[in-house]
Design a protein around this motif. Sequence first.
Motif, PDB file in Angstrom:
ATOM      1  N   TYR A 102     -63.318  23.773 -14.883  1.00  0.00           N
ATOM      2  CA  TYR A 102     -62.561  22.556 -15.209  1.00  0.00           C
ATOM      3  C   TYR A 102     -63.029  21.389 -14.342  1.00  0.00           C
ATOM      4  O   TYR A 102     -63.275  20.281 -14.837  1.00  0.00           O
ATOM      5  CB  TYR A 102     -61.073  22.840 -15.005  1.00  0.00           C
ATOM      6  CG  TYR A 102     -60.173  21.644 -14.837  1.00  0.00           C
ATOM      7  CD1 TYR A 102     -60.152  20.616 -15.767  1.00  0.00           C
ATOM      8  CD2 TYR A 102     -59.310  21.561 -13.748  1.00  0.00           C
ATOM      9  CE1 TYR A 102     -59.296  19.530 -15.617  1.00  0.00           C
ATOM     10  CE2 TYR A 102     -58.455  20.494 -13.592  1.00  0.00           C
ATOM     11  CZ  TYR A 102     -58.460  19.484 -14.525  1.00  0.00           C
ATOM     12  OH  TYR A 102     -57.613  18.410 -14.367  1.00  0.00           O
ATOM     13  N   ALA A 103     -63.183  21.644 -13.042  1.00  0.00           N
ATOM     14  CA  ALA A 103     -63.637  20.593 -12.129  1.00  0.00           C
ATOM     15  C   ALA A 103     -65.048  20.116 -12.484  1.00  0.00           C
ATOM     16  O   ALA A 103     -65.408  18.975 -12.194  1.00  0.00           O
ATOM     17  CB  ALA A 103     -63.609  21.104 -10.688  1.00  0.00           C
ATOM     18  N   GLY A 127     -66.064  19.840 -15.556  1.00  0.00           N
ATOM     19  CA  GLY A 127     -66.013  19.261 -16.896  1.00  0.00           C
ATOM     20  C   GLY A 127     -66.327  20.238 -18.008  1.00  0.00           C
ATOM     21  O   GLY A 127     -66.503  19.823 -19.166  1.00  0.00           O
ATOM     22  N   TYR A 130     -64.694  22.206 -20.051  1.00  0.00           N
ATOM     23  CA  TYR A 130     -63.311  22.465 -20.458  1.00  0.00           C
ATOM     24  C   TYR A 130     -63.172  23.672 -21.386  1.00  0.00           C
ATOM     25  O   TYR A 130     -62.263  24.487 -21.212  1.00  0.00           O
ATOM     26  CB  TYR A 130     -62.736  21.211 -21.131  1.00  0.00           C
ATOM     27  CG  TYR A 130     -62.785  19.984 -20.260  1.00  0.00           C
ATOM     28  CD1 TYR A 130     -62.111  19.941 -19.039  1.00  0.00           C
ATOM     29  CD2 TYR A 130     -63.506  18.857 -20.645  1.00  0.00           C
ATOM     30  CE1 TYR A 130     -62.156  18.817 -18.238  1.00  0.00           C
ATOM     31  CE2 TYR A 130     -63.562  17.728 -19.851  1.00  0.00           C
ATOM     32  CZ  TYR A 130     -62.887  17.715 -18.644  1.00  0.00           C
ATOM     33  OH  TYR A 130     -62.941  16.595 -17.852  1.00  0.00           O
ATOM     34  N   ASP A 150     -53.374  21.796 -17.292  1.00  0.00           N
ATOM     35  CA  ASP A 150     -54.237  20.869 -16.549  1.00  0.00           C
ATOM     36  C   ASP A 150     -55.590  20.707 -17.240  1.00  0.00           C
ATOM     37  O   ASP A 150     -56.115  19.593 -17.353  1.00  0.00           O
ATOM     38  CB  ASP A 150     -54.461  21.377 -15.126  1.00  0.00           C
ATOM     39  CG  ASP A 150     -53.219  21.293 -14.250  1.00  0.00           C
ATOM     40  OD1 ASP A 150     -52.241  20.628 -14.652  1.00  0.00           O
ATOM     41  OD2 ASP A 150     -53.221  21.901 -13.167  1.00  0.00           O
ATOM     42  N   VAL A 151     -56.160  21.826 -17.678  1.00  0.00           N
ATOM     43  CA  VAL A 151     -57.477  21.775 -18.328  1.00  0.00           C
ATOM     44  C   VAL A 151     -57.399  21.002 -19.639  1.00  0.00           C
ATOM     45  O   VAL A 151     -58.250  20.136 -19.922  1.00  0.00           O
ATOM     46  CB  VAL A 151     -58.026  23.194 -18.563  1.00  0.00           C
ATOM     47  CG1 VAL A 151     -59.305  23.150 -19.389  1.00  0.00           C
ATOM     48  CG2 VAL A 151     -58.286  23.897 -17.234  1.00  0.00           C
ATOM     49  N   GLN A 178     -55.256  18.778 -20.497  1.00  0.00           N
ATOM     50  CA  GLN A 178     -55.033  17.370 -20.186  1.00  0.00           C
ATOM     51  C   GLN A 178     -56.345  16.700 -19.777  1.00  0.00           C
ATOM     52  O   GLN A 178     -56.670  15.602 -20.240  1.00  0.00           O
ATOM     53  CB  GLN A 178     -54.010  17.237 -19.064  1.00  0.00           C
ATOM     54  CG  GLN A 178     -53.689  15.795 -18.698  1.00  0.00           C
ATOM     55  CD  GLN A 178     -52.720  15.699 -17.527  1.00  0.00           C
ATOM     56  OE1 GLN A 178     -51.987  16.639 -17.246  1.00  0.00           O
ATOM     57  NE2 GLN A 178     -52.732  14.569 -16.845  1.00  0.00           N
ATOM     58  N   GLY A 179     -57.101  17.371 -18.905  1.00  0.00           N
ATOM     59  CA  GLY A 179     -58.382  16.824 -18.472  1.00  0.00           C
ATOM     60  C   GLY A 179     -59.357  16.666 -19.612  1.00  0.00           C
ATOM     61  O   GLY A 179     -60.187  15.747 -19.608  1.00  0.00           O
ATOM     62  N   ALA A 180     -59.256  17.531 -20.606  1.00  0.00           N
ATOM     63  CA  ALA A 180     -60.146  17.473 -21.770  1.00  0.00           C
ATOM     64  C   ALA A 180     -59.700  16.426 -22.777  1.00  0.00           C
ATOM     65  O   ALA A 180     -60.364  16.234 -23.801  1.00  0.00           O
ATOM     66  CB  ALA A 180     -60.207  18.843 -22.439  1.00  0.00           C
ATOM     67  N   THR A 192     -62.984   9.854  -9.891  1.00  0.00           N
ATOM     68  CA  THR A 192     -61.950   9.475 -10.856  1.00  0.00           C
ATOM     69  C   THR A 192     -61.127   8.312 -10.322  1.00  0.00           C
ATOM     70  O   THR A 192     -60.840   7.342 -11.043  1.00  0.00           O
ATOM     71  CB  THR A 192     -61.042  10.671 -11.171  1.00  0.00           C
ATOM     72  OG1 THR A 192     -61.824  11.722 -11.744  1.00  0.00           O
ATOM     73  CG2 THR A 192     -59.945  10.284 -12.148  1.00  0.00           C
ATOM     74  N   ASN A 249     -64.665  11.639 -18.983  1.00  0.00           N
ATOM     75  CA  ASN A 249     -63.221  11.417 -18.974  1.00  0.00           C
ATOM     76  C   ASN A 249     -62.901  10.372 -20.041  1.00  0.00           C
ATOM     77  O   ASN A 249     -63.097   9.168 -19.837  1.00  0.00           O
ATOM     78  CB  ASN A 249     -62.772  10.938 -17.588  1.00  0.00           C
ATOM     79  CG  ASN A 249     -61.257  10.894 -17.461  1.00  0.00           C
ATOM     80  OD1 ASN A 249     -60.569  10.418 -18.352  1.00  0.00           O
ATOM     81  ND2 ASN A 249     -60.770  11.396 -16.341  1.00  0.00           N
TER      82      ASN A 249
END
Length: 411
Positions: free
Chosen positions: A148-149, A151, A153, A185-186, A188-190, A334, A372
């Motif tokens: 996840y960190a 990217g 995803y 969290d993943v 959301q990040g995606a 970010t 992002n």
Amino acid sequence: LSGDGEAALKAYKGLAEVAPNDAATFLELAAVQEEQGDLAGARESLRRVITLDPGHPAAHFTLGRVRFKEGDPGDALQEFNTALSLYVKAGNDEGRATVLNGLGNAYKVLGQPDEALRYYRESLAIRRRIGDRHGVDVALNNIAMLLYAQGRYDDAVSALNEAIAIGRDTGAGASLAVTYQNLGDVQQGAGRPEAALDAYQEGLRIVRSAGDDADLGRALDNVGFINTVLGHYLEAYFFLKDALEKQRAAGDKNEIVRALIDIGFVEQVQGRYDEALKYELEGLSMAREVGNKAAATVLLLNLSNIHEDQGDYGAALDLLGEGCKAADELADQTLVATCRTYRASVRVALGDLEGGSADLEASLKLARDLDNRLLEAEALGTRGILLLERRRPREAATVLSQAAATARAMQ
């Protein structure tokens, strides 16, 4: 110390005085000292264990963990590797997997994700071979959050879905809740907020039946925040208000800061600026008190945004000067991108189109490098406004359409 912790500490210290050559007693004493935050005491107890029994792998591993917490990664890695060698020599696969996981954690913190991923995967392979399903669950979560960190995803989601299947099969309530929170969290990040909401709600459902105030507060905050992202402000407010109450009851100031950030934001987007300022200022004071630099930076950016919304561009720019400097020092890309976008907007409002353009292009590049889409949509929206200010309406319309398309792709 809590009453139980103090009693345990007193008991083990007494045993250590009576049996100064009993390695097991000092190992138990070290565990209590570490749990209670007495890292220096734990270090000395563990060194006593190793003096009595130099080939004690658990003592070396625990000492490595303590040394890492004390800020000496070199010594920590040396102890981890000693423990690993001892477990390999003894043919202890479970111990070996535990140390490999610890090495993964260490290299993750040291900013070496490829090394961390290698150790996590070695740990996972051993856990699978020996049939340690809980260990497989832990390793999959660690791997997923590292992906996840980076990217990655979809790969992270795949790992977490496997962990969820294990958690459901084994009835592991607490760890299953953590996995759902990680999945949220993943997603959301995606840029998939609806999928994030589904995951967070499932995590909340599990925590309501098994978690304490701190766990429940985090789960409520996650559901509240993602509702804010989706524009469900009334639902968000009630979840976040409840989250703040739970975290105040639990007493963890870092978690209280997080809740203050999120409820302040939902107040801001509803135009309740006095309430938003109250929450964000309390959060900034508390973040500085506990030394949480990342949270303090976020709060500076949020406060600048509130002042911008109210038309106080001078105050907003002052706060952004402090916030952007802090983001640069943290090297959090970010936060750096967010700050540049916010500052671009304020500079454009003040008529500094060149300064705004420079900030904007830097932000847009970072957003794309980070993959992002939320940051990219915000930067494109600001670029559209900048082009309108420069009396280039056709280009502005094209860019604003790109911003809308990027935002729609998140849904």
